[in-house]
Design a protein around this motif. Structure first.
Motif: not given
Ligand code: FAD
Ligand code: SF4
Length: 288
Positions: A24-33, A94-96, A103-105, A107-109, A156-158, A200-202, A223-226
């Motif tokens: 599984v691809p890992l970027a910042g890991g803020t959602d995946l972990v 978004a977030a904190s 968090g990467s864009i 990973g956010n998507l 995702s706000d983004i 992968l998203l590039l 610090y709240a989701f929409p």
């Protein structure tokens, strides 16, 4: 579980990484972990894609190219003339600060739903079960569109900002409008993206609008989701509007009349009024 770093985007390197086959691809890991920790996802190998996924912001004639590895904090703090206001504001809201710094864009998507039934590991429809538990249970954070099977609300706000801006996505395999990265889940395929195994998203190409904005209703100021997020972007006389928090995927709203087509769950009906107010204000902000 193993951790490896991807060193190249070449075919052999991607094949060796085995992405999609237990890796599984890992970027910042803020959602995946958290998903791995909570047993909502399993992986033999995590593949850190950060060494090869582009990061940063590069202007091109008519817009800006954003690497999928760019963090939300980098976008939030980008120069006003480099990144459209709607995207900077969506990142800022978004977030904190800690999550935005990691968090990467990309990973956010691709973040998973925040529906509490799914996150608590219930065997609901999206998780492969028979029925959507939000239909009979609490649904005040849930969808008002596209909810025939699953009533989750895309977090995702983004993505909403990028959708209104008419973004094009480049992956390791293709180029596509952002809208085509998402799909409503079906009986046969419960996925909400069209990303293929190992893809992968590039990069994201974001056209420069004449004006844009992002407005967000949230439970608290930070610090709240929409509850509902509304992005509007004006290109000449054409205003495009897209919403977060209202459907299982980011949702384009072509006309105000679109809101009359809403099919809220019992608890989410209030979101229609919230969306109406924010859409009106967002349109005024980009046309006034
Ligand atoms: C407490 C909290 C609050 C949050 N609040 C908000 C909010 O208010 N609004 C909002 O919009 N978001 C919010 N988020 C989401 C946050 O922005 C994302 O978690 C973050 O951007 C994900 O990026 P990441 O790099 O950490 O991705 P990861 O966690 O590393 O990955 C997320 C997913 O994307 C996949 N992935 C990552 N990069 C790629 C790539 N290049 N190609 C293919 N697949 C890839 C991973 O395999 C995984 O499935 C919140 C998150 C947390 C934890
Ligand atoms: S809204 Fe979707 S994720 Fe939530 S319980 Fe229903 S089917 Fe599951």
């Amino acid at each position: 579980m193993r951790l490896r770093r991807l060193s190249s985007l070449s075919e052999p390197a991607l094949a060796e990484a085995g992405l999609g086959n237990g890796s599984v691809p890992l970027a910042g890991g803020t959602d995946l972990v958290p998903l791995l920790r909570d047993g909502l996802l399993t992986a033999d190998t995590l593949v850190d894609v950060r060494p090869v996924v582009p990061r940063g912001v590069t202007p091109y004639d008519g817009g800006v190219r954003i690497g999928a590895g760019t963090t939300l904090a980098e976008l939030e703090h980008a120069a006003e003339d480099a990144v459209p206001a709607a995207l900077r504001e969506a990142c800022r809201l978004a977030a904190s600060p800690q999550v935005r710094a990691m968090g990467s864009i990309g990973g956010n998507l691709l973040q998973a739903t925040r529906c509490w039934y799914w996150r608590l590991g219930h065997a609901c429809w999206l998780a492969g079960g028979e029925r959507c538990l939000a239909r009979d249970g609490r649904s005040d954070e849930h969808a008002i569109f596209g909810n025939a099977h699953c009533g989750s609300a895309h977090p995702s706000d983004i993505a909403a900002a990028l959708l209104a801006l008419g973004t094009t996505v480049r992956t390791t395999r293709r180029e596509l409008p952002l809208a085509e990265l998402y799909r409503l889940a079906t009986e046969d395929d419960r996925s909400v993206t069209t990303l293929e195994r190992g893809e992968l998203l590039l990069e994201l190409d974001v056209p420069r609008p004449d004006a844009s904005t992002y407005l967000k209703a949230m439970d608290r100021k930070r610090y709240a989701f929409p509850i509902v997020g509304v992005a509007a972007a004006r290109f000449g006389g054409d205003v495009r509007v897209a919403l977060a928090g209202v459907a299982p995927i980011p949702w384009s709203l072509d006309t105000d009349a679109g809101l009359t087509d809403a099919t809220p769950l019992p608890g989410s009906a209030f979101k229609v009024q919230v969306a109406e107010a924010l859409v009106r204000r967002a349109r005024e902000a980009v046309t006034g």
